[in-house]
Design a protein around this motif. Structure first.
Motif, PDB file in Angstrom:
ATOM      1  N   PRO A  45      51.739 -35.273   2.794  1.00  0.00           N
ATOM      2  CA  PRO A  45      51.673 -35.363   0.964  1.00  0.00           C
ATOM      3  C   PRO A  45      50.210 -34.624   0.460  1.00  0.00           C
ATOM      4  N   SER A  46      50.487 -33.069  -0.059  1.00  0.00           N
ATOM      5  CA  SER A  46      49.303 -32.914  -0.664  1.00  0.00           C
ATOM      6  C   SER A  46      49.267 -32.585  -1.953  1.00  0.00           C
ATOM      7  N   LEU A  47      47.767 -32.653  -1.991  1.00  0.00           N
ATOM      8  CA  LEU A  47      47.920 -32.359  -4.225  1.00  0.00           C
ATOM      9  C   LEU A  47      46.771 -31.364  -4.015  1.00  0.00           C
ATOM     10  N   CYS A  48      46.774 -30.395  -5.346  1.00  0.00           N
ATOM     11  CA  CYS A  48      45.963 -29.693  -6.039  1.00  0.00           C
ATOM     12  C   CYS A  48      45.164 -30.507  -6.785  1.00  0.00           C
ATOM     13  N   PHE A  49      43.833 -30.017  -7.274  1.00  0.00           N
ATOM     14  CA  PHE A  49      43.524 -30.590  -7.692  1.00  0.00           C
ATOM     15  C   PHE A  49      42.778 -28.933  -8.458  1.00  0.00           C
ATOM     16  N   ALA A  50      43.567 -28.328  -9.723  1.00  0.00           N
ATOM     17  CA  ALA A  50      42.838 -27.077  -9.893  1.00  0.00           C
ATOM     18  C   ALA A  50      42.055 -27.154 -11.219  1.00  0.00           C
ATOM     19  N   LEU A  51      40.671 -26.747 -10.801  1.00  0.00           N
ATOM     20  CA  LEU A  51      39.677 -27.052 -11.429  1.00  0.00           C
ATOM     21  C   LEU A  51      38.847 -25.566 -11.509  1.00  0.00           C
ATOM     22  N   ALA A  52      38.304 -25.122 -12.889  1.00  0.00           N
ATOM     23  CA  ALA A  52      38.177 -23.168 -12.944  1.00  0.00           C
ATOM     24  C   ALA A  52      36.281 -23.411 -12.273  1.00  0.00           C
ATOM     25  N   THR A  53      36.876 -21.717 -11.888  1.00  0.00           N
ATOM     26  CA  THR A  53      35.224 -21.993 -11.632  1.00  0.00           C
ATOM     27  C   THR A  53      33.924 -21.998 -12.592  1.00  0.00           C
ATOM     28  N   GLY A  54      33.136 -22.851 -11.566  1.00  0.00           N
ATOM     29  CA  GLY A  54      32.654 -23.255 -12.069  1.00  0.00           C
ATOM     30  C   GLY A  54      31.933 -24.528 -12.669  1.00  0.00           C
ATOM     31  N   VAL A  55      32.577 -25.234 -13.042  1.00  0.00           N
ATOM     32  CA  VAL A  55      32.957 -26.787 -13.184  1.00  0.00           C
ATOM     33  C   VAL A  55      32.567 -27.037 -11.226  1.00  0.00           C
ATOM     34  N   GLY A  56      32.033 -27.370 -10.542  1.00  0.00           N
ATOM     35  CA  GLY A  56      32.173 -28.034  -9.483  1.00  0.00           C
ATOM     36  C   GLY A  56      32.729 -28.760  -8.594  1.00  0.00           C
ATOM     37  N   LYS A  57      33.499 -27.583  -7.602  1.00  0.00           N
ATOM     38  CA  LYS A  57      34.718 -28.246  -6.786  1.00  0.00           C
ATOM     39  C   LYS A  57      34.507 -28.906  -5.564  1.00  0.00           C
ATOM     40  N   THR A  58      33.129 -28.158  -4.866  1.00  0.00           N
ATOM     41  CA  THR A  58      32.302 -28.476  -3.895  1.00  0.00           C
ATOM     42  C   THR A  58      31.831 -30.232  -3.606  1.00  0.00           C
ATOM     43  N   ARG A  59      31.245 -30.212  -5.151  1.00  0.00           N
ATOM     44  CA  ARG A  59      30.618 -31.842  -5.577  1.00  0.00           C
ATOM     45  C   ARG A  59      31.915 -32.945  -5.423  1.00  0.00           C
ATOM     46  N   LEU A  60      33.349 -32.193  -6.029  1.00  0.00           N
ATOM     47  CA  LEU A  60      34.288 -33.309  -5.869  1.00  0.00           C
ATOM     48  C   LEU A  60      34.526 -33.310  -4.798  1.00  0.00           C
ATOM     49  N   MET A  61      34.608 -32.886  -3.846  1.00  0.00           N
ATOM     50  CA  MET A  61      34.962 -32.753  -2.538  1.00  0.00           C
ATOM     51  C   MET A  61      34.429 -34.282  -1.932  1.00  0.00           C
ATOM     52  N   GLY A  62      32.744 -33.680  -2.260  1.00  0.00           N
ATOM     53  CA  GLY A  62      32.068 -34.819  -1.958  1.00  0.00           C
ATOM     54  C   GLY A  62      32.792 -36.182  -2.470  1.00  0.00           C
ATOM     55  N   ALA A  63      32.865 -36.471  -3.399  1.00  0.00           N
ATOM     56  CA  ALA A  63      33.060 -37.545  -4.047  1.00  0.00           C
ATOM     57  C   ALA A  63      34.286 -38.085  -4.490  1.00  0.00           C
ATOM     58  N   PHE A  64      35.220 -37.296  -3.870  1.00  0.00           N
ATOM     59  CA  PHE A  64      36.333 -37.871  -2.972  1.00  0.00           C
ATOM     60  C   PHE A  64      36.399 -38.338  -1.438  1.00  0.00           C
ATOM     61  N   ILE A  65      35.809 -37.778  -0.596  1.00  0.00           N
ATOM     62  CA  ILE A  65      35.512 -38.246   1.338  1.00  0.00           C
ATOM     63  C   ILE A  65      34.302 -39.475   0.361  1.00  0.00           C
ATOM     64  N   SER A  66      33.394 -39.936  -0.280  1.00  0.00           N
ATOM     65  CA  SER A  66      32.756 -40.634  -0.556  1.00  0.00           C
ATOM     66  C   SER A  66      34.283 -42.189  -0.980  1.00  0.00           C
ATOM     67  N   TYR A  67      34.473 -42.134  -2.413  1.00  0.00           N
ATOM     68  CA  TYR A  67      35.377 -42.565  -2.617  1.00  0.00           C
ATOM     69  C   TYR A  67      36.572 -42.732  -1.239  1.00  0.00           C
ATOM     70  N   LEU A  68      37.140 -42.509  -0.648  1.00  0.00           N
ATOM     71  CA  LEU A  68      38.337 -42.401   0.672  1.00  0.00           C
ATOM     72  C   LEU A  68      37.566 -43.578   1.568  1.00  0.00           C
ATOM     73  N   HIS A  69      35.883 -43.053   1.823  1.00  0.00           N
ATOM     74  CA  HIS A  69      35.292 -44.384   2.436  1.00  0.00           C
ATOM     75  C   HIS A  69      34.841 -45.054   2.350  1.00  0.00           C
ATOM     76  N   LEU A  70      34.249 -45.049   0.659  1.00  0.00           N
ATOM     77  CA  LEU A  70      34.146 -46.909   0.288  1.00  0.00           C
ATOM     78  C   LEU A  70      35.394 -47.625   0.306  1.00  0.00           C
ATOM     79  N   ALA A  71      36.065 -46.583  -0.173  1.00  0.00           N
ATOM     80  CA  ALA A  71      37.647 -47.235  -0.992  1.00  0.00           C
ATOM     81  C   ALA A  71      38.311 -47.983  -0.489  1.00  0.00           C
ATOM     82  N   HIS A  72      38.468 -47.474   0.858  1.00  0.00           N
ATOM     83  CA  HIS A  72      39.717 -47.446   1.791  1.00  0.00           C
ATOM     84  C   HIS A  72      39.506 -47.024   3.422  1.00  0.00           C
ATOM     85  N   GLY A  73      37.973 -47.308   3.829  1.00  0.00           N
ATOM     86  CA  GLY A  73      37.739 -46.931   4.383  1.00  0.00           C
ATOM     87  C   GLY A  73      37.696 -45.657   6.106  1.00  0.00           C
ATOM     88  N   ILE A  74      38.680 -45.599   5.013  1.00  0.00           N
ATOM     89  CA  ILE A  74      38.821 -43.965   6.375  1.00  0.00           C
ATOM     90  C   ILE A  74      37.264 -42.789   6.650  1.00  0.00           C
TER      91      ILE A  74
END
Length: 895
Positions: A63-92
């Motif tokens: 399963p692989s999903l694409c988040f298409a965000l325009a340049t300058g919106v902040g994709k790297t910070r979103l990566m940090g949010a994804f990792i934080s969420y998956l760890h805190l909410a699901h113990g990954i």
């Protein structure tokens, strides 16, 4: 749902709306299709597709999903949010991050490393003491992941796919698949065996079908999260859209929401290429680009000084045809005939022709181009500046490569859209990216206005006569600072210091140093209103004795500077003279804090919405699809992120709780009442299905419409307020203006020829003003300045944030800065000239009320300490004339 984790992470990381929406979608996905090892991929796809019909295929074996965000919106910070969420909410705990090239690879390592400027987990408390371990493609085989030597429960592996691509050429296995002496198996096999590996792919369009990514697929992660601004791959038949885009936030939306700069195509006024050779057109574009760059540089510095923000040094990007062309342009810019050779050492050529030490120097300078200390202001490049080269100070682009208009737009602006301060400032020069394209101006405008264009561009026509007039940032510091021999920080080549020709009061270096230290001591007394409640207290012998003692304590550091001077300064005499200077060149403005006593309760009263103007038409299926497509991509999502609310009212409630002044817990009943009114309104002329589409489509605008009406029903219940004086006086702040570098300040006594454009004039010649130069917004203000020069003891126009007076406008608490402050023998006046038509405007009335209250509080303070009272005077413009006195204006219009 783990909404509390989403809210917490969004708040801690200050996520923008599209980032937060992406996180909400991930939260929903983990609820309806919990990620796990060896999941039935087909079944997971069917589940996700049922709610997110844009996902028609994962295009991978997992399963692989694409988040298409325009340049300058902040994709790297979103990566940090994804990792934080998956760890805190699901113990990954295990993550595998892929970068497309060395530049992004190094950037990601930096951004995932604690205590770096753009650390992606800043604010996540769980990672503050136990930061994730970072394993990279360079060190993974030098440590044992099983030994416990990797600190932290979360492990983030960062790899460069281009390096893996090079390793698998010819059918070879990548190094990651080779046996590791530490773990008795390959690191690849170790990762593939993990039960909770999540893969994050940055700029995934760059390597979607590469041999390296096919090898990486064998890791079989439980979930793939792709991030890109361009969710398609180029093929011989054109662009092929991704089939797994779950959320699309295109560039046009980012521009509309103010997350990136506004691009503008620039041409010369009355430009006519007839009779001009291509070389002449090219040089003209380049020269106009440099002129525009110099103008922007001044505007950016002026804004930074006005707003007390870091100065941004802009640079100009020249796009060359090839390396030979780039070298020719470099030679031209470095020649004496190009702007007198002043860019000779401020230009670099960036292309593949550089090798060895030259290449290293080129890359070093390029990576430091945002640093104000780095001299580079012009970058010439040949198609080398790709994704990952993230700069915020690119403001002017001169494309000299032959290309069609659409290619020029989409390829040229990508690197220049990021905003230096993270958000728009409402100052045109700070918020705009300029593309100089004289010969393709209309073609670009036409292409940008096509229905399928990804963006819209502004049109800017240069008046070259005005542009050729060199401008400068004029810093106007207080007369006190000038007379003490002080200089403002960060003087640049574009900075002119007003009044610098005036001689300082203290001419001897030793005395000047003592005076400056004495002023530093006095400034520190700002924050001690009990010791120094007003400036008049500086004249008390015990205060001056304390200042002399403090100056003597600081003598030692500058003893060596005055070595060899036989006559030491009389410190007590210099302090007394400095105090006298401070008294004469300052109007004491206290810092007043009004704080509530006890608990503050606030909220919104129930009311009936006025919904007559809210008449969105039904959204047809065809329009519904078109609204959510980006150009011709086969991407269909619902609403902002595809999450369909159970109740129609929830669309409105979830939109309203985005506002900072609305708490769901405190206002739930009211919110659902307002939502019910709105839903009933739409259902009065729409079916439930159509109402759902309208609410989903226009959720944000509807929420803003309701929120605006809520402001009239805001209430606040405070037992009492307490006035606290945190400073007895405040240092006069410097101002900054953009002005012609050639023209001296105008005489304030003489009306300028063009009164309609007063803001362009800088006025001087004052005797009683606390600054050497001032600007006025109208001729009435100039006339008022002349009255103050005659009737006041001293006066000035306050710089931004000199006062801290706030008034409420809607949901916002805005700062009010009065136009003039003047002191007479009997009082201190806060003066505000206004057009007659503006006097009753709600904002003007709110400012007046706030200022009158501030003056009352200040007068109470000064009355206790023998000072002068404060009065607020709101003056109609047409009542200001040379034969009118300040006393008369105050008597007639004082609050």
């Amino acid at each position: 749902m783990n909404r509390h984790h989403v809210n917490a992470i969004a708040g801690r990381l200050s996520l923008r709306h599209p980032q937060r929406r992406s996180l909400e979608i991930l939260d929903r996905i983990t609820e309806i299709a919990p990620p796990g090892k060896n999941a039935d991929t087909a079944a997971v796809l069917e589940t996700i597709r049922s709610e997110f019909p844009s996902v028609t295929d994962f295009e991978r074996e997992f399963p692989s999903l694409c988040f298409a965000l325009a340049t300058g919106v902040g994709k790297t910070r979103l990566m940090g949010a994804f990792i934080s969420y998956l760890h805190l909410a699901h113990g990954i705990n295990n993550f595998f991050v892929l970068a497309p090239n060395l530049t992004i690879y190094n950037k990601l390592i930096a951004d995932f490393t604690p205590n770096t400027p753009k650390y992606v987990f800043k604010g996540i408390a769980e990672f503050a003491l136990n930061a994730p371990a970072i394993i990279t493609g360079d060190n993974y085989d030098q440590r044992d992941p099983l030994s416990g030597s990797l600190l932290g429960g979360v492990r983030i592996n960062i790899f460069n796919i281009s390096k893996i691509n090079s390793e698998v050429r010819g059918g070879k296995s990548p190094r990651i698949k080779r046996l590791s002496e530490y773990i008795g198996q390959s690191y690849f096999d170790y990762l593939a065996g993990l039960p909770d590996l999540v893969m994050l792919m940055d700029e995934s369009h760059r390597y979607r079908a590469s041999a390296g990514i096919r090898a990486i697929n064998e890791l079989k992660p439980i979930l793939g999260l792709e991030l890109t601004a361009t969710p398609f791959v180029e093929s011989a038949r054109g662009a092929v859209a991704f089939k797994n885009v779950i959320y699309d936030y295109p560039l046009a939306k980012a521009m509309a929401d103010g997350f990136v700069k506004e691009p503008a195509v620039v041409t010369r006024k009355d430009f006519n290429p007839a009779g001009m050779s291509p070389e002449e057109i090219e040089r003209l574009k380049l020269e106009d680009g440099v002129r525009l760059h110099e103008s922007v540089k001044v505007e950016l510095e002026t804004y930074a000084r006005e707003s007390e923000r870091p100065i941004v040094k802009p640079f100009l990007l020249v796009i060359a045809r090839d390396t030979t062309h780039a070298s020719q342009l470099l030679a031209l810019i470095q020649s004496d005939g190009f702007f007198d050779g002043r860019y000779r050492d401020q230009v670099i050529q960036v292309d593949s022709s550089k090798t060895g030490a030259e290449e290293e120097e080129m890359i070093t300078r390029l990576l430091k181009v945002e640093n104000p200390e780095e001299p580079t202001e012009i970058v010439i490049h040949v198609n080398m500046l790709k994704e990952g080269w993230d700069v915020t100070n690119l403001y002017t682009i001169v494309p000299l490569r032959a290309a069609n208009a659409r290619t020029l737009i989409e390829q040229s602006i990508g690197r220049g859209l990021r905003l230096p301060y993270g958000k728009r400032t409402s100052v045109t020069a700070v918020d705009r990216l300029n593309i100089v394209a004289h010969d393709k101006f209309q073609e670009i405008i036409d292409a940008a206005n096509q229905p399928d264009s990804a963006i819209r561009v502004q049109a800017v026509v240069l008046d070259v006569d005005q542009l050729s007039q060199k401008t400068a940032t004029v810093v106007s510091q207080s007369q006190l600072a000038t007379q003490l021999g002080l200089k403002p920080a960060q003087l640049t080549h574009s900075t002119t210091l007003a009044g610098q020709k005036e001689a300082p009061v203290f001419t001897q270096p030793a005395e000047q140093k003592v005076a400056q230290i004495a002023w530093d001591v006095i400034r520190k007394l700002e924050n001690q209103p009990q010791t120094l409640p007003t400036l008049e207290h500086l004249q008390q012998p015990e205060i001056q004795t304390a200042i002399v003692k403090a100056v003597k304590a600081q003598q030692q550091p500058f003893q060596s500077e005055i070595a060899g001077i036989s006559e030491k300064p009389d410190i007590a005499a210099v302090v007394a003279k400095t105090v006298d200077l401070v008294m004469r060149q300052t109007i004491a403005i206290p810092r007043i804090l009004v704080v509530p006593k006890g608990e503050v309760k606030s909220g919104f009263k129930p009311f009936t919405l006025k919904l007559d103007a809210l008449n969105y038409p039904a959204v047809s299926d065809e329009l519904w699809i078109q609204h959510l497509r980006t150009n011709e991509l086969e991407i269909v999502a619902i609403g902002r992120g595809g999450i369909e609310e159970t109740q129609l009212e929830d669309y409105i409630v979830s939109g309203l709780v985005e506002f900072d002044d609305i708490s769901y817990d405190d206002h739930a009943d009211l919110l659902y009442d307002l939502a019910t009114q709105t839903v009933q309104h739409f259902q009065s002329y729409l079916s439930e299905a159509d109402a759902r589409k309208v609410l989903c489509c226009y959720q944000r605008n509807i929420a803003r419409f309701i929120h605006a009406q809520m402001q009239a029903h805001y209430w606040e219940d405070v037992v009492d307020y307490e006035v606290k004086i945190s400073k007895g006086f405040t240092e006069l702040k410097p101002s900054a203006y953009t002005c012609s570098a050639q023209e001296p300040p105008a005489d304030y006594r003489v009306a300028p020829a063009d009164k309609s454009n007063m803001a362009k004039y800088l006025f001087g010649g004052f005797n009683r003003c606390l600054y050497s130069v001032q600007k006025f917004d109208s001729d009435a203000e100039r006339k008022l300045a002349a009255i103050l020069e005659r009737d006041a003891v001293k006066w000035f126009r306050p710089a931004k944030s000199q006062f801290q007076i706030f008034y409420r406008q809607g949901a916002d608490h805005l700062e009010y800065q009065p136009d003039f402050v003047a002191e007479t023998n009997d009082a201190i006046y806060m003066l505000e000239p206004k057009m007659n038509t503006e006097l009753e405007e709600p904002a003007v009335v709110a400012k007046k009320d706030a200022a009158i209250q501030w003056c009352a509080n200040a007068s109470d303070h000064t009355a206790h300490h023998g000072g002068k009272p404060w009065r607020y005077v709101l003056i109609p413009h047409d009542e200001i004339a040379g034969n009118i006195t300040l006393a008369s204006l105050a008597a007639r219009f004082g609050g």
